[in-house]
Design a protein around this motif. Sequence first.
Motif, PDB file in Angstrom:
ATOM      1  N   SER A   1      75.130   3.488  12.912  1.00  0.00           N
ATOM      2  CA  SER A   1      75.180   2.347  12.398  1.00  0.00           C
ATOM      3  C   SER A   1      75.554   1.451  13.715  1.00  0.00           C
ATOM      4  O   SER A   1      76.414   1.777  14.267  1.00  0.00           O
ATOM      5  N   CYS A   2      74.767   0.288  13.655  1.00  0.00           N
ATOM      6  CA  CYS A   2      75.370  -0.653  14.807  1.00  0.00           C
ATOM      7  C   CYS A   2      75.065  -0.004  16.025  1.00  0.00           C
ATOM      8  O   CYS A   2      76.081  -0.177  17.124  1.00  0.00           O
ATOM      9  N   CYS A   3      73.877   0.524  16.343  1.00  0.00           N
ATOM     10  CA  CYS A   3      73.526   1.440  17.313  1.00  0.00           C
ATOM     11  C   CYS A   3      72.632   0.987  18.191  1.00  0.00           C
ATOM     12  O   CYS A   3      71.752   1.634  18.923  1.00  0.00           O
ATOM     13  N   SER A   4      72.145  -0.415  17.983  1.00  0.00           N
ATOM     14  CA  SER A   4      70.931  -1.031  18.778  1.00  0.00           C
ATOM     15  C   SER A   4      71.182  -0.813  20.354  1.00  0.00           C
ATOM     16  O   SER A   4      70.282  -1.033  21.020  1.00  0.00           O
ATOM     17  N   HIS A   5      72.431  -0.833  20.825  1.00  0.00           N
ATOM     18  CA  HIS A   5      72.763  -0.750  21.875  1.00  0.00           C
ATOM     19  C   HIS A   5      72.999   0.553  22.635  1.00  0.00           C
ATOM     20  O   HIS A   5      73.770   0.796  23.942  1.00  0.00           O
ATOM     21  N   TRP A   6      72.583   1.708  21.958  1.00  0.00           N
ATOM     22  CA  TRP A   6      72.680   2.947  22.083  1.00  0.00           C
ATOM     23  C   TRP A   6      71.607   3.605  21.909  1.00  0.00           C
ATOM     24  O   TRP A   6      70.855   3.398  21.345  1.00  0.00           O
ATOM     25  N   HIS A   7      71.386   4.955  23.013  1.00  0.00           N
ATOM     26  CA  HIS A   7      70.071   5.811  22.583  1.00  0.00           C
ATOM     27  C   HIS A   7      70.918   7.136  22.293  1.00  0.00           C
ATOM     28  O   HIS A   7      71.378   8.017  23.085  1.00  0.00           O
TER      29      HIS A   7
END
Length: 290
Positions: A137-143
């Motif tokens: 969740s809330c991972c748009s800035h993670w890969h």
Amino acid sequence: MLRNFDESDLVNNKCSVQGKRSRVNQNRLLEFRVSSEVGHAGQEFLVRSATLWLKADLIRTRENKCRTEIFVFKIISQLPDTITLSSQDFNRAMSEPITLALEESRSGWQKINVTTIVSKWLTDSRTDKLQLLVDCSCCSHWHVHIFNREIDKISNKNRPFLVIHTDPNSAKRVRRRAIDCSADSGNQCCKQRFYVSFKQLGWEDWVIAPPGYYANYCRGDCGHPRTPDTYNNFHTHVIEEVRKTHHLSGMQPCCAPLKFSSMSLIYYGPNLDVIKRDMPKMVVDECGCP
């Protein structure tokens, strides 16, 4: 992964990520199986700890700080290879998740404690594989490397893996035909159990698992009388006859390893890539007189 270890029985490919395309809600499942060398699901393993390793790389920092968490669900229902579930069906098919908060200061390999999940799996005779669904969740800035895209399969160095530490006395072992050293062995050639700790060697900063292993060594002598059928080859028999005939004490045969086995090692490579490799001839299984 992987032969049996007294300190780490199931490591990485002993329970390995399978190449199937099972998906739930577009997310590829992680599937693990016990290899035939170790045993089978339903066999009584006393799991001391189990850790799922996942690679999560920070792509960019984020102004709006929302809580970034990885969720690990165990599949508890039989599902088709590919399925999309409603919220209600999803809750029935999944166990309660294990969560891990991602911190921007700790980008890279993440360790998730899945001891409870793995313990139940290894004592459940109904299934021979463990299926895990990883969500974030809330991972748009993670890969998060969970291999949802086919191209991701190329990057094997970032594949998730599972490390399990078990009680060495809890699983049935294959009894080897070897003479183990004991109080009654005397000076007879035998295999001495010997544990090597990677921490004591100063290797704990690059070796991930196992923390150590039983390398073993051979001790004792081969000076006792032998019958011809006990020699491994005719050359040794001839040399022994020459030694006895000419009283050549310097030709005394040595107690030496006769059989080795490999062990699996998981470690950090030069670029902090996680590498799993089966190292040959690491464990002495049998000793004897050539």
